[in-house]
Design a protein around this motif. Structure first.
Motif, PDB file in Angstrom:
ATOM      1  N   PHE A  67       0.705  -1.087  -0.139  1.00  0.00           N
ATOM      2  CA  PHE A  67       0.024  -0.117   0.009  1.00  0.00           C
ATOM      3  C   PHE A  67       0.778   1.243   0.072  1.00  0.00           C
ATOM      4  CE2 PHE A  67      -2.508  -3.485   2.344  1.00  0.00           C
ATOM      5  CZ  PHE A  67      -3.602  -3.603   1.017  1.00  0.00           C
ATOM      6  N   ASP A  68       2.021   0.992  -0.289  1.00  0.00           N
ATOM      7  CA  ASP A  68       3.001   2.391  -0.212  1.00  0.00           C
ATOM      8  C   ASP A  68       2.574   3.420  -1.141  1.00  0.00           C
ATOM      9  OD1 ASP A  68       4.363   0.859   1.583  1.00  0.00           O
ATOM     10  OD2 ASP A  68       6.316   1.061   0.818  1.00  0.00           O
ATOM     11  N   SER A  69       2.135   3.186  -2.436  1.00  0.00           N
ATOM     12  CA  SER A  69       1.878   3.955  -3.636  1.00  0.00           C
ATOM     13  C   SER A  69       0.406   4.615  -3.115  1.00  0.00           C
ATOM     14  CB  SER A  69       1.855   3.344  -4.685  1.00  0.00           C
ATOM     15  OG  SER A  69       0.812   2.294  -4.565  1.00  0.00           O
ATOM     16  N   ARG A  70      -0.425   4.039  -2.643  1.00  0.00           N
ATOM     17  CA  ARG A  70      -1.674   4.738  -1.915  1.00  0.00           C
ATOM     18  C   ARG A  70      -1.235   5.772  -0.979  1.00  0.00           C
ATOM     19  NH1 ARG A  70      -6.112   1.047   0.136  1.00  0.00           N
ATOM     20  NH2 ARG A  70      -6.062   0.237  -2.089  1.00  0.00           N
ATOM     21  N   LEU A 109      -0.576  10.987   1.290  1.00  0.00           N
ATOM     22  CA  LEU A 109       0.157  12.106   1.841  1.00  0.00           C
ATOM     23  C   LEU A 109       0.351  13.352   0.911  1.00  0.00           C
ATOM     24  CD1 LEU A 109       2.471   9.698   3.757  1.00  0.00           C
ATOM     25  CD2 LEU A 109       1.011  11.074   4.909  1.00  0.00           C
ATOM     26  N   THR A 110       0.717  13.172  -0.192  1.00  0.00           N
ATOM     27  CA  THR A 110       0.940  14.021  -1.127  1.00  0.00           C
ATOM     28  C   THR A 110      -0.154  15.158  -1.328  1.00  0.00           C
ATOM     29  OG1 THR A 110       2.575  12.673  -2.384  1.00  0.00           O
ATOM     30  CG2 THR A 110       1.735  14.863  -3.629  1.00  0.00           C
ATOM     31  N   PHE A 143       1.453  -5.211  11.672  1.00  0.00           N
ATOM     32  CA  PHE A 143       0.937  -3.746  12.042  1.00  0.00           C
ATOM     33  C   PHE A 143       2.423  -2.866  12.367  1.00  0.00           C
ATOM     34  CE2 PHE A 143      -0.038  -0.825  15.364  1.00  0.00           C
ATOM     35  CZ  PHE A 143      -0.841   0.318  14.613  1.00  0.00           C
ATOM     36  N   LYS A 144       3.162  -3.315  13.277  1.00  0.00           N
ATOM     37  CA  LYS A 144       4.232  -2.283  13.716  1.00  0.00           C
ATOM     38  C   LYS A 144       5.264  -2.398  12.446  1.00  0.00           C
ATOM     39  CE  LYS A 144       5.170  -4.597  17.567  1.00  0.00           C
ATOM     40  NZ  LYS A 144       5.954  -5.094  18.751  1.00  0.00           N
ATOM     41  N   THR A 145       5.205  -3.291  11.573  1.00  0.00           N
ATOM     42  CA  THR A 145       6.253  -3.157  10.283  1.00  0.00           C
ATOM     43  C   THR A 145       5.719  -2.122   9.498  1.00  0.00           C
ATOM     44  OG1 THR A 145       7.182  -5.466  10.790  1.00  0.00           O
ATOM     45  CG2 THR A 145       7.339  -4.313   8.502  1.00  0.00           C
ATOM     46  N   ALA A 146       4.200  -2.336   9.377  1.00  0.00           N
ATOM     47  CA  ALA A 146       3.645  -1.272   8.419  1.00  0.00           C
ATOM     48  C   ALA A 146       3.487  -0.039   8.699  1.00  0.00           C
ATOM     49  CB  ALA A 146       2.286  -1.759   8.196  1.00  0.00           C
ATOM     50  N   TRP A 147       3.321   0.145  10.077  1.00  0.00           N
ATOM     51  CA  TRP A 147       3.249   1.492  10.376  1.00  0.00           C
ATOM     52  C   TRP A 147       4.642   2.299  10.210  1.00  0.00           C
ATOM     53  CZ3 TRP A 147      -0.244   4.462  13.417  1.00  0.00           C
ATOM     54  CH2 TRP A 147       0.232   5.512  13.931  1.00  0.00           C
ATOM     55  N   ALA A 148       5.785   1.502  10.670  1.00  0.00           N
ATOM     56  CA  ALA A 148       7.147   1.916  10.413  1.00  0.00           C
ATOM     57  C   ALA A 148       7.229   2.559   8.783  1.00  0.00           C
ATOM     58  CB  ALA A 148       8.157   1.120  10.646  1.00  0.00           C
ATOM     59  N   ARG A 149       6.816   1.629   7.864  1.00  0.00           N
ATOM     60  CA  ARG A 149       6.679   2.068   6.570  1.00  0.00           C
ATOM     61  C   ARG A 149       5.998   3.150   6.245  1.00  0.00           C
ATOM     62  NH1 ARG A 149       8.427  -2.358   3.134  1.00  0.00           N
ATOM     63  NH2 ARG A 149       8.192  -0.983   1.445  1.00  0.00           N
ATOM     64  N   TRP A 150       4.849   3.441   6.764  1.00  0.00           N
ATOM     65  CA  TRP A 150       3.987   4.436   6.620  1.00  0.00           C
ATOM     66  C   TRP A 150       4.531   5.823   7.253  1.00  0.00           C
ATOM     67  CZ3 TRP A 150       1.519   7.593  10.450  1.00  0.00           C
ATOM     68  CH2 TRP A 150       0.893   8.738   9.769  1.00  0.00           C
ATOM     69  N   ALA A 151       5.070   5.764   8.366  1.00  0.00           N
ATOM     70  CA  ALA A 151       5.946   6.796   9.181  1.00  0.00           C
ATOM     71  C   ALA A 151       7.041   7.376   8.297  1.00  0.00           C
ATOM     72  CB  ALA A 151       6.157   6.331  10.553  1.00  0.00           C
ATOM     73  N   ASN A 152       7.630   6.320   7.793  1.00  0.00           N
ATOM     74  CA  ASN A 152       9.020   6.888   6.637  1.00  0.00           C
ATOM     75  C   ASN A 152       8.316   7.556   5.597  1.00  0.00           C
ATOM     76  OD1 ASN A 152      11.015   5.894   8.539  1.00  0.00           O
ATOM     77  ND2 ASN A 152      10.662   3.780   7.543  1.00  0.00           N
ATOM     78  N   LEU A 153       7.309   7.152   5.016  1.00  0.00           N
ATOM     79  CA  LEU A 153       6.629   8.002   3.836  1.00  0.00           C
ATOM     80  C   LEU A 153       6.278   9.214   4.306  1.00  0.00           C
ATOM     81  CD1 LEU A 153       4.467   4.961   2.427  1.00  0.00           C
ATOM     82  CD2 LEU A 153       6.625   6.112   1.588  1.00  0.00           C
TER      83      LEU A 153
END
Length: 486
Positions: free
Chosen positions: A274-277, A282-283, A322-332
């Motif tokens: 879901f990184d692209s979405r 965010l943009t 969830f924790k791994t995904a959250w870290a990805r989102w926070a970096n985005l």
């Protein structure tokens, strides 16, 4: 419970990558590692075996700067191999889950003052002689075997402290050590915080601000989760200049993790599906926010994830994903909306079988601890004793009431926010409860660890008019008290 010999993918001196595993009790173990490496693709962490939820071997990715991760739901009597790898290096350590660490549980901070920290814990198991209590790595006390509380005194105002507790067995040896995450003594609050509401129309026309006699300093709203288009586009309906929240200096914006058709997809999210979405969201949000101060945008990702009503609900078996995904989102967020604040926001109720603290994604990924707090006991909390009991509730050893969440925020060096809050009209009038809430906010307002950064009252029509205070309400006494105080 000692570590086994390590196995490595390539010749790997200890100075390059060295892992350790520590049993925390209650089916949890923490994998930590030391290294000078910082892999661009992050670290892959995992374990073999099957956990108590029936989940087999598991692995996930954390950031290259991360040096620890926690595994949950480990089975007593089982031996697990835990692995961390990155940049072509790997280290594996083994641990027998003996159950000894389960003797001490619920070790937590229960209160802080300017110069004291109060601790409590529970114990069941083999007979003890006493405990060893450490602060910052040094022994400060040996509480008696039957003790379940201790107050550390003579501390410095506004200072962070961490504690570890070990039970000493009569037959020799010790139980596993359990740790708090650290807490900050009080005395740094200013008594001020920013305040707002979650109703767009009466924010835009200024009537709510006129009614309560205080501007709407922060607005609250959500992104839809029904279709991909609305999930992103709803930002542009509320945030830009000329929109309902176009002139609000600060926002609490809730972004759901998935669409309705993607319920429970945390494994996919952890792998980057879901990184692209999320990047597009965010943009869009950044562009809609325009020239306003980025640090005043508070993004409440996957809010109320510990409930059962959203497609992004986190079940016990999905905590690590969830924790791994959250870290990805926070970096985005750091990349695409620099300066914006990330808000980790459970619901104050308990709807999953875990201590919500086990879902904490890491201090580096969270800027604000949020909580959505609804008083479904109404008139039952209309006296101070009942109110204090209500805000100090715990479940599964973790926070449930807002004071316990405030202490948790202080332990992690974060401010707290009431992202949604109100009384439920169906539970009865509670004007005193609004007074106590105001007093609690005033006592804790500020921007430091454990301080209340902002509140957003859920003044929204619908929901059976349960929560609305203005312009229509089913709790006129409570609404009048809110109007008087704010």
């Amino acid at each position: 419970m000692s570590n086994s010999a390590r196995r490595r993918m390539r010749a790997n001196p200890v100075s390059i990558l060295s892992a350790q595993i520590t049993y925390l009790g209650s089916g949890q173990a923490k994998l930590t590692w030391t290294t000078a490496l910082n892999p661009a693709g992050g670290w892959t962490v995992g374990r073999d075996g099957v956990d108590s939820e029936g989940t087999g071997p598991w692995s996930g990715t954390v950031g290259g700067a991360v040096r620890e991760t926690t595994f949950n739901f480990l089975v007593t009597g089982s031996t697990y191999n835990f692995t961390v790898s990155g940049d072509g290096y790997s280290d594996t350590v083994s641990l027998l889950i003996s159950g000894v660490g389960n003797f001490i549980s619920n070790f937590m901070v229960t209160a802080t003052t300017d110069t004291t920290v109060s601790l409590s814990w529970a114990y069941s198991g083999a007979t003890l002689t006493n405990y060893t209590l450490n602060r910052g790595g040094s022994t400060i006390a040996n509480p008696a075997a039957g003790a379940t509380t201790y107050t550390d005194t003579g501390l410095t105002l506004g200072t962070n402290y961490s504690y570890a507790l070990t039970g000493n067995l009569q037959g020799g040896g010790t139980t596993s050590t359990v740790n708090t995450n650290g807490t900050t003594t009080g005395g740094v609050g200013t008594g001020t915080w920013i305040s707002g509401q979650s109703e767009a129309a009466t924010t835009a026309n200024g009537s709510f601000a006129a009614w309560r006699g205080r501007p709407v300093e922060i607005g609250g709203s959500w992104a839809a989760q029904d279709t991909e288009g609305n999930h992103i586009a709803s930002v542009s309906w509320f945030v830009p200049s000329g929109a309902p929240y176009g002139n609000i200096p600060a926002m609490d914006w809730a972004i759901g993790a998935f669409l309705n058709s993607e319920s429970g997809a945390w494994g996919s999210a952890a792998s980057g599906a879901f990184d692209s979405r999320w990047t597009s969201q965010l943009t869009t949000l950044k562009n809609a926010w325009g020239a306003r101060d980025a640090t005043k945008m508070h993004i409440r990702f996957a809010h109320e994830f510990n409930g059962t009503w959203y497609p992004w609900s986190v079940t016990p078996g999905n905590v690590n994903n969830f924790k791994t995904a959250w870290a990805r989102w926070a970096n985005l967020v750091r990349i695409h909306f620099p300066g914006a604040k990330t808000v980790w926001c459970p619901n104050d109720g308990t709807h999953q079988g875990y201590d919500v603290r086990t879902t904490w994604p890491g201090d580096q990924y969270v800027d604000v601890v949020g909580v959505d707090y609804y008083n479904w006991e109404g008139s039952g909390t209309n006296n101070l004793s009942a109110f204090n009991t209500h805000i100090n509730r715990t479940s599964n050893g973790g926070p449930m009431g807002i004071e316990q969440y405030r202490l948790f925020a202080a332990q992690h060096g974060k401010p707290i926010a009431l992202c949604e809050w109100s009384n439920a009209a169906s539970a009865g009038e509670a004007p005193n409860w609004f007074q106590y809430m105001y007093d609690w906010m005033t006592a804790n307002g500020g921007t430091g660890p454990g301080n209340l950064l902002y509140d957003v009252v859920f003044n929204v029509a619908g929901y059976g008019t349960q929560f609305e205070l203005y312009p229509n309400t089913y709790m006129p006494q409570s609404a009048a008290k809110y109007q008087q105080l704010w």
